[in-house]
Design a protein around this motif. Structure first.
Motif: not given
Length: 580
Positions: A7-8, A10, A15, A17, A30, A53, A72
């Motif tokens: 999850g989260d 980018w 951003h 999944k 999302l 990131r 991410g």
């Protein structure tokens, strides 16, 4: 098998999944529902890199230069992501270290289809060479790279992410001569920038014209940028191949096209508007101007099958094109670019005095031809200029410099809604009525400056006054020395009286020293008065110098004496020299 989800994560500026499974890698935003799918059969390599990131997973695809990057990930995800890549795709995830020094100098290296910029033997950034549209040399030590812009609708351009458009590199120095090669023994040294430019052209496939081109137009005369180019038409872009410069022009950068007959009745120009423009050194060219002779014919065979012509191009192209050269090239451009070609408005041609000719005029110091189209005004010259009717606030007919009533030309000033005014000068006065009627039919506000005639009258009266002043200035001043008319002598007496009253209390029999002192301390006019007094006092000398000529010499002498007196203030001295 089951999939693993992170999850989260980018992708670019969004951003979402990320899922990794045996079928491939997929990412879903999302918000907005955007997805990125990479099948397992297309995966070629995978890299793990420390980025802004946290950590990034970058994957490359087979048979293409496309790559996808997902940011991410945490440091703890490295082992799990590497294990999944090895388990599902049988690929080793390489850990890549980037340079964090922040230097703007280093070395370049070509690695496959990438141009890598190295700082301390570590990559700082990479450039996919297939994304390079053009390479130009600015000066002798600077190379600029222009990149292909993404094809996206104009409506979504405001929300689109930032794109790199141009990158410049400073490459000093020269390459040493190859003494081992006897053929190159006498050759001059090549600059490092020139060698780098040639490498970019070769690796990025900019200058090469081999391949499955649809059609090639040989030795086409192009006035902007000037030269003769071979035009290679491909499905998604065209190439201009010249002796010195090569350009790659994607079709999505072509905004408008125009087919314009020239005023010489011998040539026709096909104008292509580019956004962003191509560049030659420091000069940008937002327009390509192709020039064709009216009598030139051409036969073009397209390298396309009938099914592609019918489905992809919807019958806008034919297998073979035959006819005038300008018409053949225009039809091919219209079919491949899939944009209409604008021509001069028939409504204006019906009103013009000569329908086959445009309106000749000048924009600043550049002479050209003005065309009135259905939605715009186009000025064709070495520096073309386009004005859309939607951007025009006002059109004013005027003359620069006041405009006399006898002037044969007028000026057309266009006041846009935003920006500075544009003035087209030296337009034939007979064209005003036709231009005004055409602009009114297009619902463009037209004004005429009515102050021209008033200014002409005012300028005429001012000219008369200036002429009278000039004529009076040309005449010599009426000052007589040693004689003259009675009226002039009376005026001199009045002037002497006033000067004697306001001056020193000395009498007319003062010595020369007192006269000299008063002349030095008084302005120019008292000098003239004293000159008249002294010239009138030595009466016995007058008959000796006239020699019986009467009043002829006194009339000529005053002019010389007055001129000398006004120039240096030494009238009496000059007069004595002339008399002696």
């Amino acid at each position: 098998m089951s999939t693993t989800e992170y999850g989260d994560i980018w992708h670019l500026e969004e951003h979402g999944k990320l899922r990794i499974g045996s079928s491939g890698i997929s990412w879903k935003a999302l918000e907005g529902g955007k997805t990125v799918n990479v099948p397992a059969s297309e995966l070629k390599w995978a890299e793990w890199t420390r980025v802004a990131r946290q950590f990034q997973l970058r994957i490359g695809l087979k048979d293409t230069w496309r790559r996808e990057a997902f940011d991410g990930f945490t440091r703890q995800d490295q082992d799990s992501v590497g294990g999944l890549i090895k388990q599902h795709f049988d690929l080793n995830m390489e850990v890549k270290e980037l340079s964090w020094r922040g230097w703007n100098w280093g070395a370049t290296d070509f690695r496959g289809q990438d141009l890598v910029f190295l700082i301390g033997n570590k990559p700082a950034f990479e450039i996919p060479l297939p994304s390079v549209a053009n390479s130009n040399i600015a000066g002798k030590t600077e190379v600029s790279l222009e990149f292909i812009q993404p094809d996206m609708p104009k409506k979504s351009a405001k929300n689109a992410p930032d794109e790199l458009m141009e990158l410049r590199m400073y490459i000093p120095g020269t390459l040493p001569k190859d003494n081992d090669n006897e053929d190159d023994a006498g050759a001059e040294e090549t600059s490092a920038a020139q060698a780098f430019h040639e490498s970019i052209k070769e690796k990025a496939d900019i200058g090469q014209v081999s391949g499955e081109s649809i059609v090639i137009f040989h030795e086409v005369l192009v006035s902007t940028p000037r030269g003769r180019y071979d035009i290679h038409m491909f499905p998604n872009f065209l190439r201009l191949h010249g002796k010195t410069y090569d350009y790659k022009v994607p079709y999505n950068t072509i905004s408008r096209m125009f087919l314009l007959p020239r005023a010489d009745e011998q040539n026709v120009s096909l104008v292509v508007n580019l956004d962003p423009p191509i560049r030659q050194g420091q000069t940008r060219y937002p327009f390509l101007v192709l020039v064709f002779n009216r009598d030139e014919t051409m036969v073009a065979e397209l390298n396309l099958d009938e099914e592609t012509l019918a489905t992809k191009y919807e019958g806008k192209l034919e297998k073979s094109h035959d006819g005038p050269a300008h018409q053949v090239v225009a039809n091919v451009f219209r079919g491949l670019v899939q944009k209409n070609i604008a021509r001069p408005s028939s409504a204006f041609a019906a009103q013009s005095q000569d329908p086959s000719h445009p309106v000749k005029c000048s924009l600043k110091a550049v002479q050209g031809e003005l065309y009135f189209l259905e939605k715009s005004i186009f000025f064709l010259s070495k520096q073309p200029y386009l004005v859309n009717f939607n951007d025009v606030f006002n059109v004013v007919f005027t003359r620069l410099g006041g405009g006399m009533a006898s002037a044969k030309t007028i000026d057309l000033r266009i006041e846009p809604k935003a920006g500075s005014d544009v003035t087209f000068s030296s337009i034939g006065k007979a064209e005003k009525e036709y231009i005004e009627d055409f602009l009114n039919s297009k619902k463009v506000r037209v004004k005429t400056e009515a102050v021209d005639e008033v200014m002409a009258v005012d300028l005429g009266s001012e000219d008369e006054e200036m002429q009278s002043v000039a004529s009076s200035d040309d005449e010599p001043p009426k000052v007589r020395v040693g004689g003259g008319d009675d009226d002039e002598s009376s005026e001199d007496e009045d002037f002497q009286a006033s000067s004697s009253d306001e001056g020193s209390p000395t009498s007319d029999s003062d010595s020369d020293d007192s006269d000299a002192g008063s002349a030095a301390s008084s302005p120019a006019k008292p000098k003239k008065a004293k000159a008249r007094e002294t010239s009138g006092s030595p009466a016995p000398k007058k008959p000796k110098k006239t020699d019986g000529d009467g009043k002829v010499k006194p009339k000529t002498k005053p002019k010389v004496a007055a001129e000398k007196d006004d120039s240096d203030g030494e009238g009496p001295k000059k007069k004595k020299k002339r008399i002696d």
